[in-house]
Design a protein around this motif. Structure first.
Motif, PDB file in Angstrom:
ATOM      1  N   LEU A 100       0.841  -1.043  -0.083  1.00 34.26           N
ATOM      2  CA  LEU A 100       0.082   0.043  -0.074  1.00 34.26           C
ATOM      3  C   LEU A 100       0.926   1.244  -0.027  1.00 34.26           C
ATOM      4  N   LEU A 101       1.971   1.170   0.834  1.00 37.07           N
ATOM      5  CA  LEU A 101       2.691   2.387   0.809  1.00 37.07           C
ATOM      6  C   LEU A 101       3.585   2.806  -0.592  1.00 37.07           C
ATOM      7  N   VAL A 102       3.767   1.755  -1.304  1.00 35.07           N
ATOM      8  CA  VAL A 102       4.551   1.739  -2.646  1.00 35.07           C
ATOM      9  C   VAL A 102       3.467   2.111  -3.432  1.00 35.07           C
ATOM     10  N   ARG A 103       2.182   1.791  -3.695  1.00 36.46           N
ATOM     11  CA  ARG A 103       1.240   2.043  -4.053  1.00 36.46           C
ATOM     12  C   ARG A 103       0.908   3.494  -4.015  1.00 36.46           C
ATOM     13  N   LEU A 104       0.787   4.111  -2.861  1.00 34.25           N
ATOM     14  CA  LEU A 104       0.541   5.629  -2.750  1.00 34.25           C
ATOM     15  C   LEU A 104       1.766   6.674  -3.101  1.00 34.25           C
ATOM     16  N   LEU A 105       3.027   6.135  -3.403  1.00 33.32           N
ATOM     17  CA  LEU A 105       4.242   6.811  -3.675  1.00 33.32           C
ATOM     18  C   LEU A 105       3.860   7.417  -5.051  1.00 33.32           C
ATOM     19  N   PRO A 106       4.123   8.605  -5.279  1.00 35.44           N
ATOM     20  CA  PRO A 106       4.045   9.093  -6.614  1.00 35.44           C
ATOM     21  C   PRO A 106       5.437   8.668  -7.369  1.00 35.44           C
ATOM     22  N   LEU A 107       5.370   7.557  -7.741  1.00 34.75           N
ATOM     23  CA  LEU A 107       6.735   7.017  -8.493  1.00 34.75           C
ATOM     24  C   LEU A 107       6.654   7.308  -9.860  1.00 34.75           C
ATOM     25  N   ASN A 108       5.699   7.445 -10.577  1.00 35.01           N
ATOM     26  CA  ASN A 108       5.383   7.930 -12.055  1.00 35.01           C
ATOM     27  C   ASN A 108       4.344   8.882 -12.239  1.00 35.01           C
ATOM     28  N   THR A 109       4.620  10.122 -12.469  1.00 32.72           N
ATOM     29  CA  THR A 109       3.494  11.059 -12.351  1.00 32.72           C
ATOM     30  C   THR A 109       3.174  11.584 -13.890  1.00 32.72           C
ATOM     31  N   THR A 110       3.721  11.111 -14.881  1.00 32.56           N
ATOM     32  CA  THR A 110       3.364  11.257 -16.290  1.00 32.56           C
ATOM     33  C   THR A 110       2.077  10.688 -16.642  1.00 32.56           C
ATOM     34  N   ALA A 111       1.322  11.236 -17.379  1.00 35.77           N
ATOM     35  CA  ALA A 111       0.028  10.885 -17.868  1.00 35.77           C
ATOM     36  C   ALA A 111       0.294   9.829 -18.988  1.00 35.77           C
ATOM     37  N   GLY A 112      -0.588   8.894 -18.937  1.00 36.24           N
ATOM     38  CA  GLY A 112      -0.490   7.921 -20.069  1.00 36.24           C
ATOM     39  C   GLY A 112       0.322   6.747 -19.792  1.00 36.24           C
ATOM     40  N   HIS A 113       0.660   6.603 -18.528  1.00 37.17           N
ATOM     41  CA  HIS A 113       1.420   5.465 -18.331  1.00 37.17           C
ATOM     42  C   HIS A 113       0.731   4.117 -18.319  1.00 37.17           C
ATOM     43  N   VAL A 114       1.372   2.915 -18.336  1.00 35.67           N
ATOM     44  CA  VAL A 114       0.590   1.672 -18.367  1.00 35.67           C
ATOM     45  C   VAL A 114       0.294   1.178 -17.042  1.00 35.67           C
ATOM     46  N   PRO A 115      -0.645   1.062 -16.450  1.00 36.20           N
ATOM     47  CA  PRO A 115      -0.788   0.487 -15.235  1.00 36.20           C
ATOM     48  C   PRO A 115      -0.178  -0.845 -14.830  1.00 36.20           C
ATOM     49  N   GLY A 116       0.483  -0.966 -13.448  1.00 37.52           N
ATOM     50  CA  GLY A 116       1.044  -2.015 -13.310  1.00 37.52           C
ATOM     51  C   GLY A 116       0.169  -3.128 -12.577  1.00 37.52           C
ATOM     52  N   PRO A 117       0.664  -4.264 -12.195  1.00 37.62           N
ATOM     53  CA  PRO A 117      -0.140  -5.256 -11.661  1.00 37.62           C
ATOM     54  C   PRO A 117      -0.887  -4.933 -10.246  1.00 37.62           C
ATOM     55  N   ASP A 118      -2.055  -5.565 -10.120  1.00 40.10           N
ATOM     56  CA  ASP A 118      -2.420  -5.572  -8.685  1.00 40.10           C
ATOM     57  C   ASP A 118      -1.925  -6.463  -7.747  1.00 40.10           C
ATOM     58  N   LEU A 119      -0.841  -6.329  -7.015  1.00 38.83           N
ATOM     59  CA  LEU A 119      -0.156  -7.417  -6.394  1.00 38.83           C
ATOM     60  C   LEU A 119      -0.652  -7.717  -5.170  1.00 38.83           C
ATOM     61  N   LEU A 120      -1.637  -6.946  -4.511  1.00 41.66           N
ATOM     62  CA  LEU A 120      -2.452  -7.471  -3.534  1.00 41.66           C
ATOM     63  C   LEU A 120      -3.338  -8.767  -3.713  1.00 41.66           C
ATOM     64  N   ILE A 121      -4.009  -8.475  -4.781  1.00 36.27           N
ATOM     65  CA  ILE A 121      -4.914  -9.418  -5.286  1.00 36.27           C
ATOM     66  C   ILE A 121      -4.110 -10.701  -5.635  1.00 36.27           C
ATOM     67  N   CYS A 122      -2.977 -10.591  -6.253  1.00 36.16           N
ATOM     68  CA  CYS A 122      -2.074 -11.570  -6.302  1.00 36.16           C
ATOM     69  C   CYS A 122      -1.770 -12.331  -5.215  1.00 36.16           C
ATOM     70  N   LEU A 123      -1.262 -11.558  -4.058  1.00 35.83           N
ATOM     71  CA  LEU A 123      -0.874 -12.060  -2.967  1.00 35.83           C
ATOM     72  C   LEU A 123      -2.085 -12.850  -2.286  1.00 35.83           C
ATOM     73  N   ILE A 124      -3.073 -12.183  -2.238  1.00 39.25           N
ATOM     74  CA  ILE A 124      -4.257 -12.692  -1.525  1.00 39.25           C
ATOM     75  C   ILE A 124      -4.671 -14.176  -1.941  1.00 39.25           C
ATOM     76  N   PHE A 125      -4.768 -14.027  -3.419  1.00 33.83           N
ATOM     77  CA  PHE A 125      -5.196 -15.498  -4.128  1.00 33.83           C
ATOM     78  C   PHE A 125      -3.890 -16.537  -3.855  1.00 33.83           C
ATOM     79  N   ALA A 126      -2.835 -15.978  -3.727  1.00 32.98           N
ATOM     80  CA  ALA A 126      -1.567 -17.091  -3.498  1.00 32.98           C
ATOM     81  C   ALA A 126      -1.627 -17.583  -2.461  1.00 32.98           C
ATOM     82  N   TRP A 127      -1.895 -16.832  -1.249  1.00 33.50           N
ATOM     83  CA  TRP A 127      -2.353 -17.281   0.205  1.00 33.50           C
ATOM     84  C   TRP A 127      -3.325 -18.088   0.158  1.00 33.50           C
TER      85      TRP A 127
END
Length: 186
Positions: free
Chosen positions: A31-58
């Motif tokens: 959640l902290l990494v997701r809230l960080l403004p790492l890429n502030t340019t418009a039109g970037h490709v969204p990254g994976p939803d790692l939280l749903i991956c983590l929940i389903f893997a567990w």
């Protein structure tokens, strides 16, 4: 016989609560990494939803480590922090997680490829249900392509999350006949 630090912590806290705390710590980092403004340019490709991956893997590996209220609370907090409609995504992820939990005896025997297809299908179903329900309520949504790209990235990131969970966090599928610390069969 000297005991390792991990064995002392497991004996003190217990295997179940130790893994629940580890899960919450990993979620906090995500959640902290997701809230960080790492890429502030418009039109970037969204990254994976790692939280749903983590929940389903567990859920595939150790469904008893993640109770339903914990999943709902974690995803609801993510909804609130990311300013999504509160509760919808949390409810859908919970339904998907419970679907996987109900098949935990079956997934124990599946190969990783079949498990990956099962989780990919559940991810696509959760995504489609979210789009449909938001569309029925006339809520403004991100472009369909962006959401689809995020789910595809999530499906592709699932093996990496499984590898991290297995080798980094020592989370494995229970073997046939394995028992927990209280003597119950898993």
């Amino acid at each position: 016989m000297p005991r390792t630090r991990r064995a002392v912590i497991r004996a003190w806290i217990g295997e179940l609560w130790l893994h629940r705390l580890v899960f919450l710590a990993v979620v906090l980092v995500l959640l902290l990494v997701r809230l960080l403004p790492l890429n502030t340019t418009a039109g970037h490709v969204p990254g994976p939803d790692l939280l749903i991956c983590l929940i389903f893997a567990w859920m595939v590996r150790r469904p008893e480590y993640l109770p339903a209220p914990m999943i709902a609370a974690v995803v609801l907090v993510e909804d609130l922090l990311l300013m999504r409609p509160p509760g919808l995504w949390a409810a859908l992820v919970l339904v998907g997680a419970e679907f996987i939990r109900s098949r935990s005896a079956l997934t124990r025997e599946l190969s990783f490829g079949v498990e990956w297809l099962l989780v990919a299908g559940v991810m696509m179903g959760v995504f489609a249900a979210n789009r449909l329900l938001l569309g029925l309520a006339f809520v403004e949504q991100p472009a369909f392509g962006m959401g689809l790209v995020q789910i595809l990235w999530s499906v592709l990131a699932y093996p990496a999350v499984v590898a991290f969970s297995r080798y980094g966090l020592d989370l494995h599928k229970p073997a046939t006949g394995e028992i927990d610390e209280r003597g119950r069969r898993l």
